[in-house]
Motif scaffolding. Structure first.
Motif, PDB file in Angstrom:
ATOM      1  N   ILE A 124      14.310   4.124  -1.370  1.00 19.36           N
ATOM      2  CA  ILE A 124      14.673   4.199   0.047  1.00 19.36           C
ATOM      3  C   ILE A 124      15.743   5.262   0.278  1.00 19.36           C
ATOM      4  CG2 ILE A 124      15.765   2.914   1.926  1.00 19.36           C
ATOM      5  CD1 ILE A 124      14.462   0.398   0.885  1.00 19.36           C
ATOM      6  N   PHE A 125      16.647   5.388  -0.670  1.00 18.02           N
ATOM      7  CA  PHE A 125      17.700   6.409  -0.544  1.00 18.02           C
ATOM      8  C   PHE A 125      17.213   7.792  -0.961  1.00 18.02           C
ATOM      9  CE2 PHE A 125      21.786   4.853   0.919  1.00 18.02           C
ATOM     10  CZ  PHE A 125      21.618   3.476   0.904  1.00 18.02           C
TER      11      PHE A 125
ATOM     12  N   VAL B 239       8.353  10.202  -0.002  1.00 20.70           N
ATOM     13  CA  VAL B 239       7.229   9.675   0.765  1.00 20.70           C
ATOM     14  C   VAL B 239       7.530   8.245   1.212  1.00 20.70           C
ATOM     15  CG1 VAL B 239       4.787   9.058   0.695  1.00 20.70           C
ATOM     16  CG2 VAL B 239       5.587  11.146  -0.444  1.00 20.70           C
ATOM     17  N   VAL B 240       7.982   7.436   0.265  1.00 19.04           N
ATOM     18  CA  VAL B 240       8.320   6.059   0.606  1.00 19.04           C
ATOM     19  C   VAL B 240       9.441   6.036   1.641  1.00 19.04           C
ATOM     20  CG1 VAL B 240       9.450   3.972  -0.300  1.00 19.04           C
ATOM     21  CG2 VAL B 240       7.492   4.962  -1.500  1.00 19.04           C
ATOM     22  N   GLN B 241      10.445   6.860   1.450  1.00 17.04           N
ATOM     23  CA  GLN B 241      11.570   6.878   2.394  1.00 17.04           C
ATOM     24  C   GLN B 241      11.079   7.125   3.819  1.00 17.04           C
ATOM     25  OE1 GLN B 241      14.343  10.281   2.479  1.00 17.04           O
ATOM     26  NE2 GLN B 241      16.016   8.800   2.291  1.00 17.04           N
ATOM     27  N   LYS B 242      10.168   8.047   3.934  1.00 17.61           N
ATOM     28  CA  LYS B 242       9.684   8.381   5.269  1.00 17.61           C
ATOM     29  C   LYS B 242       8.739   7.309   5.803  1.00 17.61           C
ATOM     30  CE  LYS B 242       7.321  11.930   7.765  1.00 17.61           C
ATOM     31  NZ  LYS B 242       6.249  12.912   7.594  1.00 17.61           N
TER      32      LYS B 242
ATOM     33  N   LYS C  26       0.824  -1.213   0.000  1.00 19.58           N
ATOM     34  CA  LYS C  26       0.000   0.000   0.000  1.00 19.58           C
ATOM     35  C   LYS C  26       0.857   1.262   0.000  1.00 19.58           C
ATOM     36  CE  LYS C  26      -4.220  -1.372  -0.453  1.00 19.58           C
ATOM     37  NZ  LYS C  26      -4.901  -1.036  -1.721  1.00 19.58           N
ATOM     38  N   LEU C  27       2.103   1.166   0.465  1.00 17.27           N
ATOM     39  CA  LEU C  27       3.029   2.297   0.304  1.00 17.27           C
ATOM     40  C   LEU C  27       3.098   2.697  -1.164  1.00 17.27           C
ATOM     41  CD1 LEU C  27       6.360   1.800   2.308  1.00 17.27           C
ATOM     42  CD2 LEU C  27       4.654   3.596   2.519  1.00 17.27           C
ATOM     43  N   TYR C  28       2.900   1.715  -2.034  1.00 18.57           N
ATOM     44  CA  TYR C  28       2.951   1.983  -3.468  1.00 18.57           C
ATOM     45  C   TYR C  28       1.559   1.921  -4.109  1.00 18.57           C
ATOM     46  CZ  TYR C  28       8.027   1.998  -3.502  1.00 18.57           C
ATOM     47  OH  TYR C  28       9.337   2.333  -3.301  1.00 18.57           O
TER      48      TYR C  28
END
Lengths: 530, 530, 530
Positions: B374-375, B380-383, A249-251
């Motif tokens: 991730i880097f 948004v995903v990183q956080k 769901k992050l994606y």
């Protein structure tokens, strides 16, 4: 501000070879963008279907960079031919004004609804359970149909047992059939847009999810694909799956689940816990029933809502039910229907066992075409492979029973016997049958031989697998895990679960003796209740 | 013999769509030859760029077989269009006379130097270490830029820890950005010409090298590729890497190394041992410094010399330094800069831990796009992934500490405590955290709890992992390995190494007790020094 | 009913670029059908060669669906050009009448026979064994040539030792050379139509077969490929292979075997057991000889019948024989010929050992190009890699011997010594040398050191590996397995086999002590015979 009249634009489904060299204007949403070293390739979808456009500014330069994935655009183009297919050469492309996007979305959604909406067909058999689940079948089938039609990739995750394969193969066939209809039978799409993946664990593991995400992102970056639809079957209804769902769901991946395992109690909103993370859910428990309608049956019926003419034999839900040891009206009916098609119970049981073996050999690979044959695409292979392989399976089972007989210890606990077996010392690593299946075989053998109920404990350096005879009262493996493991042995980190009478515990090797002793003590207590 | 005037030939960089149907003569070196079932495809490079030619004699027959890979040829051709790109249809092709090849090489080399030479830009931070390394940054960056521009495949090998990933991701982004510039943004080149590969061992293993060679040869035979440039980062400076380098040098692969591990002493030529096998080397020790400027920092700065506008956040070297527990001015400065960009120390530490976890789950796969997110490619995903996953990591760590507390033995040696833990009995195989990380957690827990320094020994059937408290004097794991293992226990074949206070020993299971006893005896001797 | 006069049709081999835009009628059998999103692509074969046709009705729609794979059709077409190659644009296609198909089959078979039939050339050396096998070489070579010419994919399975690699590489080179001739040197065909796969087990395992079937079916469905020809070398002659053959025969794959292991006795039809499942069989035992003509020699000679000008050096059969420790005229002759080409015995032995090491590192991957270089495609690499790697192998061997010396127990049984070694405690998992090779090294060391014959027993939790000195009489490992294991220890499920003096037993861990004790007791009995 007047609405755009979408009907005045050329629908993609109207385009044909007769239009070559003609020019049109259409409106569509950008579904794919792929930059080549030459032109920019885009796939647009309108209310009718998708169509490929080629836009060229300079070699390797992104044409119309202001028009991005997901945007709704008005495109002026000339129809041309390429390798026998038709495509559009873009003359101009512009985003339609913001106020019209909503109109378009609404218009197309309505059209899509009509197109993707699963039809309300009859179920194969009469069953209160299936009847109660029908709205869920329609909802989930529509989500799947929409994904296929929009060229959204699909990842189908399933338990690696016979029930899981049965459900997944039924769904796979229906999905690929509908995909063929949408793509004109393009073989590559079958491989680029669909992937089936058996799970090693009996749930959707986080590790599987990050691998799925990783492949998905490569596909998105490299090929301009969409986020995939995730389908989980014969797993997916329980809390253990939530960590993986959060990752997907992050994606923003849509997720649907088809399962018959106990999903926990409904909350005040009528939801079980996973419902907050998924987009569709089929499970008999959600309608007040139990696990006797298994995933293979659910998958078989759902497949018909996805694509009715899907080649699935009614042998599949029958076999799934037999191998999953479910009971009830549905099993009886499917088996009778299968028998009418010439499948004996004995044959289905052998074939189901063979699926375990092949799954083991394939090491969780897809082997799509081979399983398709085994599940009846090639009836000669289906029949002959049982003749060929089943005697070998029987030999392996006989050997396992013999070893169990020789080395397992049997202790009389009064109302029942306790069988202890070392699953590492008594099986060959990497060979079939592995620990779980061996435990079942040994448990069944002692149940048959002995004059009292049997409890079988197969342990290894880091696990304890338990099977409990039907007649034993008061014993609950989940209860042992919550009341004793989590409380008295919390320092060991041991964790476990399962059904009342079949389950397993995992621990670090340090804790092996403590866990076994605790379970033996628990059994002593239970023996007094029987 | 007069020199050829290379300037009179049409430079490839001048060719455009306006030249379609025109004919020219150019001189270039053959960079790729690919025989199709139709024409022969060749890529030539002159002083400006590469250009694709199509030569056709008969279907599947090699055109101009006398002109081979690496030859410098004069080519007469007509410019044509293919799928939006331009290419040359060869009219004639001949090798230029031997005496002119040297001229061409010199001419092109001079031009290439100008083009590939990394620019002498400012470093991100003020640092005597980085300043001293600047000529090495320029040298290595130029080698990498040249490889990219010449379409030489790149294999980027790195340690699988946070520092190794940090360095590698910084380099990956700069390389891909420059590649995009050279190829006009061709997505396939990003995948065909670049591969990042985390190493299982803490050095470039021979096994990795033969696999790299094997893939490289397939690429050369199948696709006409060149020998790859090998980049090794956060590994690569030590003698352990030489065996692998020799293998790659059998095939003439260029190799560069970016590392901060101790590379041994310089010899009379000013070289450390690996320098005789590689083409460029960045390591603070080479300029008289130590390991406190870590690989993530070196990679971050080097990336800017490769391609300045590379999207790397200063959070990366800060995080790398924090997770590698380095100290000094550079760490302080990078962390301050990262904080200005909104990254707290705590967030970076969590993100770094999460990279370990994801690396573990990916089982040393590349997962390029996921790590890119991730880097920080996807903020948004990183956080969110830290919020999602970190609580799970914490649970795993707590469980590990609990098990350590319960099962590790603690013995008082006078000036310090010795903690012994069985890494096989106390961790779950294949699960995170594995032995190394578990040892760190348990060591830190006891250090915090106990009132004296701690030495932690985690052993398994074939290994002993050691962590030693900072305050303990006179103890050196390398010394134990050279003085005791290699001498007194040479019959066991045990081998080990590492830093003074952190390292490990490998042995066959037969020797386990002997090695542990020898280390305990060594500790008894050490206890008298403290 | 008059015969069709096939000679009046245009033979495909006559078509050239000069025919572009001309129209013809030919007759051929459909060898491949591939549906694209545009036209239907078909490859037809007549008596001369294959030719590609493009048929188009509507995008993605199968043209001429009544003409299926394997049908013989009359096709009317116009020759056109595509990417430099010529192909046929189909105007019409129809199946020829049933009565004419037989004529066509007969006509084409006769033509094919002439074309595919291997030529009766001279053998490299004078050898009664090879001479007796000649009809088998011709038969098997013709089957292989036919498969190549018909674009049938080939799977080449081989034992993962030096002899197996030697045989397989010789065959691979000849096959690829002939393929190049058939395809006009198309590189992709080399990868799409040929795969070499070393086997983990010393026979063709069922697990390998289902994986081969699974890949084959994907290739058939996705790419319209045929069932592959399976070639098994240095394995394949024994009963253990039959289960796998049955699986492949379910799908009608042709199978040929080249082996020198004892295939069992011939029955009244002159067949050994596997002969009922395969299509061609080369094995010296079939002509009354023994295993001294090894697979590397057989493969080397067979390769010449497949494609005489195949670049194989006579060093290969010499090395194979040396490493397989065979004896006799053939070994002597090949070694002499190899020496004349500059290969010393010592070099060949080192190179052979290096092949074991590389096979280990490649983990049963193909590494086609790398092994091609090692086997002499790149003579510089072949020489230098021995210099580079052999000293490292020597170090590993020395370490293994040292550990064996230290930890193995040696017991005097009177006429011989019995060496016992724990193969799990004494080797490092995943490292080279593994148990089998380590056993050989330790056995040889003790044989050299001790004054009496030696029997070496290396055991692990689930295996016992045995090596017996040449001078020991009356001992037979197969006899031990049949007479003692299968009878007295049948409850353990232990199984084993091998040669008289070298073999191994597999068991579940529970049975370890029983099996070892039984073997020790057997040795005590044997000691009285010596």
């Amino acid at each position: 501000m007047s609405n755009l009249d979408f009907k005045k634009f050329k629908p993609f489904s109207d385009l044909s070879h007769g239009d070559i060299s003609k020019s049109y204007v259409s409106v569509g949403r950008i579904e794919t963008v792929k930059q080549t070293s030459g032109p920019t390739l885009m796939v647009l979808m309108d209310s009718t279907q998708s169509f490929t456009f080629k836009a060229f500014i300079k070699p390797g330069e992104r044409a119309f960079p202001e028009c991005e994935l997901g945007d709704v655009v008005e495109v002026e183009y000339r129809v041309s031919e390429r390798q026998g297919s038709i495509e559009g050469e873009v003359r101009s492309m512009k985003k339609i004004s913001q106020e019209h996007v909503a109109d378009f979305e609404e218009y197309i959604e309505k059209k899509e609804e009509e197109r993707f909406q699963a039809k309300d067909i009859e179920l194969t058999i009469q069953s209160p359970v299936l009847e109660a689940l029908k709205p869920r079948f329609l909802h989930v089938a529509s989500i799947i149909r929409k994904a296929v039609a929009q060229r959204r990739p699909i990842i189908l995750r399933h338990d690696a047992d016979c029930d899981g394969y049965s459900s997944a193969i039924c769904l796979e066939r229906a999905i690929l059939k509908f995909m063929d209809e949408c793509t004109g039978g393009d073989v590559m799409s079958r491989y680029n847009l669909f992937r089936r993946a058996p799970s090693r664990a009996p749930f959707y593991e986080y590790e599987d999810a990050v691998k799925d995400v990783s492949m998905m992102l490569k596909d998105m970056v490299k090929n301009g694909a969409k986020e995939p639809l995730v389908i989980v079957t014969d797993n997916g209804s329980t809390n253990e799956d939530i960590f993986a769902y959060k990752q997907m769901k992050l994606y923003n991946c849509p997720i649907v689940v088809i399962d018959h395992h106990y999903p926990g109690e409904k909350d005040e909103n009528g939801n079980v816990e996973v419902d907050y993370f998924i987009d569709g859910h089929i499970n008999p428990y959600l309608e007040g029933f139990d696990s006797n309608v298994c995933s293979g049956m659910l998958g078989y019926e759902l497949a018909r809502f996805i694509y009715e003419d899907n080649n699935n034999s009614v042998m599949i839900p029958a076999m799934a039910g037999l191998l999953d040891h479910v009971d009830g009206l549905e099993l009886k009916t499917y088996v009778e229907l299968a028998q009418k098609e010439g499948y004996t119970t004995q044959f289905m049981e052998k074939l189901g066992d063979l699926i375990y073996l092949q799954s083991h050999y394939m090491r969780f690979g897809e082997a799509r075409e081979f399983f398709d044959d085994i599940f009846g695409n090639n009836l000669v292979v289906q029949k002959e492979i049982v003749n060929l392989v089943y005697p070998e399976i029987e030999k392996l089972y006989t050997k396992t029973r013999k070893i169990g007989k020789q080395y397992a210890s049997v202790e009389d606990f009064g109302p029942f016997y306790v069988v202890q077996f070392d699953g590492e010392k008594g099986t060959a690593r990497g060979q079939y049958p592995a620990v779980g299946k061996s435990t079942n075989l040994i448990h069944a053998m002692f149940e048959e031989e002995l004059n009292k109920p049997v409890i079988t404990m197969t342990s290894g350096s880091t696990f304890l697998t338990i099977r409990v005879g039907d007649d034993i009262k008061g014993l609950s493996i989940p209860e042992f895990c919550t009341d004793i493991l989590s409380k008295e042995l919390s320092h060991t980190g041991a964790e476990g679960g399962g059904h009342e009478h079949a389950g397993s515990v995992k621990f670090v090797e340090y804790a092996r003796e403590e866990v076994i002793t605790a379970f033996i003590n628990y059994l002593k207590k239970i023996s007094k209740l029987n």
